[in-house]
Design a protein around this motif. Structure first.
Motif, PDB file in Angstrom:
ATOM      1  N   ALA A  14      -8.687  -6.783  29.991  1.00 11.51           N
ATOM      2  CA  ALA A  14      -7.903  -6.006  30.796  1.00 11.51           C
ATOM      3  C   ALA A  14      -8.180  -4.718  31.066  1.00 11.51           C
ATOM      4  CB  ALA A  14      -6.441  -5.603  30.338  1.00 11.51           C
ATOM      5  N   ASP A  15      -9.045  -4.052  30.104  1.00 10.00           N
ATOM      6  CA  ASP A  15     -10.031  -2.826  30.367  1.00 10.00           C
ATOM      7  C   ASP A  15     -10.785  -3.007  31.199  1.00 10.00           C
ATOM      8  OD1 ASP A  15      -8.167  -1.739  28.501  1.00 10.00           O
ATOM      9  OD2 ASP A  15      -9.786  -1.827  26.893  1.00 10.00           O
ATOM     10  N   GLY A  16     -11.595  -3.938  31.223  1.00  4.64           N
ATOM     11  CA  GLY A  16     -12.498  -4.179  32.264  1.00  4.64           C
ATOM     12  C   GLY A  16     -12.148  -4.651  33.413  1.00  4.64           C
ATOM     13  N   ILE A  17     -10.976  -5.039  33.687  1.00  2.00           N
ATOM     14  CA  ILE A  17     -10.613  -5.438  35.330  1.00  2.00           C
ATOM     15  C   ILE A  17      -9.942  -4.366  35.989  1.00  2.00           C
ATOM     16  CG2 ILE A  17     -10.684  -7.769  34.857  1.00  2.00           C
ATOM     17  CD1 ILE A  17      -7.469  -7.840  34.919  1.00  2.00           C
ATOM     18  N   ILE A  18      -9.547  -3.066  35.206  1.00  2.00           N
ATOM     19  CA  ILE A  18      -8.886  -2.107  35.666  1.00  2.00           C
ATOM     20  C   ILE A  18      -9.517  -1.540  36.923  1.00  2.00           C
ATOM     21  CG2 ILE A  18      -9.787  -0.521  34.096  1.00  2.00           C
ATOM     22  CD1 ILE A  18      -6.371  -0.591  35.454  1.00  2.00           C
ATOM     23  N   PRO A  19     -10.657  -1.314  37.087  1.00  3.78           N
ATOM     24  CA  PRO A  19     -11.415  -0.790  38.364  1.00  3.78           C
ATOM     25  C   PRO A  19     -10.961  -1.684  39.464  1.00  3.78           C
ATOM     26  CG  PRO A  19     -12.968  -0.557  36.467  1.00  3.78           C
ATOM     27  CD  PRO A  19     -11.909  -1.513  36.031  1.00  3.78           C
ATOM     28  N   PHE A  20     -11.217  -2.951  39.476  1.00  3.11           N
ATOM     29  CA  PHE A  20     -10.751  -3.728  40.344  1.00  3.11           C
ATOM     30  C   PHE A  20      -9.498  -3.941  40.816  1.00  3.11           C
ATOM     31  CE2 PHE A  20     -14.433  -5.799  37.907  1.00  3.11           C
ATOM     32  CZ  PHE A  20     -15.253  -5.495  38.780  1.00  3.11           C
ATOM     33  N   VAL A  21      -8.596  -3.910  39.863  1.00  3.00           N
ATOM     34  CA  VAL A  21      -7.107  -4.053  40.324  1.00  3.00           C
ATOM     35  C   VAL A  21      -6.622  -2.565  40.886  1.00  3.00           C
ATOM     36  CG1 VAL A  21      -4.743  -4.240  39.115  1.00  3.00           C
ATOM     37  CG2 VAL A  21      -6.619  -5.685  38.450  1.00  3.00           C
ATOM     38  N   SER A  28      -2.893  -3.098  43.470  1.00  3.66           N
ATOM     39  CA  SER A  28      -2.743  -1.980  42.927  1.00  3.66           C
ATOM     40  C   SER A  28      -1.552  -1.278  42.681  1.00  3.66           C
ATOM     41  CB  SER A  28      -3.542  -0.590  43.652  1.00  3.66           C
ATOM     42  OG  SER A  28      -3.059  -0.467  44.843  1.00  3.66           O
ATOM     43  N   PHE A  29      -0.438  -1.824  43.416  1.00 13.51           N
ATOM     44  CA  PHE A  29       0.832  -1.288  43.335  1.00 13.51           C
ATOM     45  C   PHE A  29       1.506  -1.750  42.142  1.00 13.51           C
ATOM     46  CE2 PHE A  29       0.868  -5.396  45.623  1.00 13.51           C
ATOM     47  CZ  PHE A  29       1.803  -5.976  45.099  1.00 13.51           C
TER      48      PHE A  29
END
Length: 123
Positions: A14-21, A28-29
């Motif tokens: 989850a830490d790794g996908i945060i920039p994409f999301v 992002s919402f």
């Protein structure tokens, strides 16, 4: 699909996908504060308790659990092909749509683009 979705249950994923999301107009919402993720990115393999707490409050891990569940569901739908080919066809279509959403990350995530800092190779 089962493996990729299952990985979302782990906080490092989850830490790794945060920039994409956080930069995705489609996702992002789901986050409480998508614009402030840069200050709270965890370095690879490191545990920063303050960043972990921010991700908890930001619903990063909750989103990852939900996304992982959806991806696992799509994988299970594909596995039903011998018995329920219609369900597998729907799962295939949903994975097709998901792949387009994933490809939008290349456009919407600033970290995907290398700025011209002097090297001939950037972009």
């Amino acid at each position: 699909m089962l493996w990729i979705g299952g990985l979302k249950a782990f906080k490092y994923e989850a830490d790794g996908i945060i920039p994409f999301v956080a930069n995705s107009p489609f996702m992002s919402f789901f986050l409480a504060d998508p614009g402030n993720y840069n200050a709270h990115k965890n370095p690879e393999g490191a545990l920063v308790p303050a960043n972990r707490a921010w991700h908890e409050q930001n619903r990063t891990y909750l989103f990852a659990y939900g996304l992982g569940s959806v991806i696992v569901l799509y994988g299970l739908m594909l596995c039903l092909h011998p018995w329920l080919p219609q369900v597998a066809a729907l799962g295939s279509f949903l994975i097709f749509i998901m792949s387009f959403v994933t490809l939008t990350f290349l456009i919407t995530t600033p970290e995907c683009w290398v700025p011209p800092l002097g090297d001939a190779h950037h972009g």
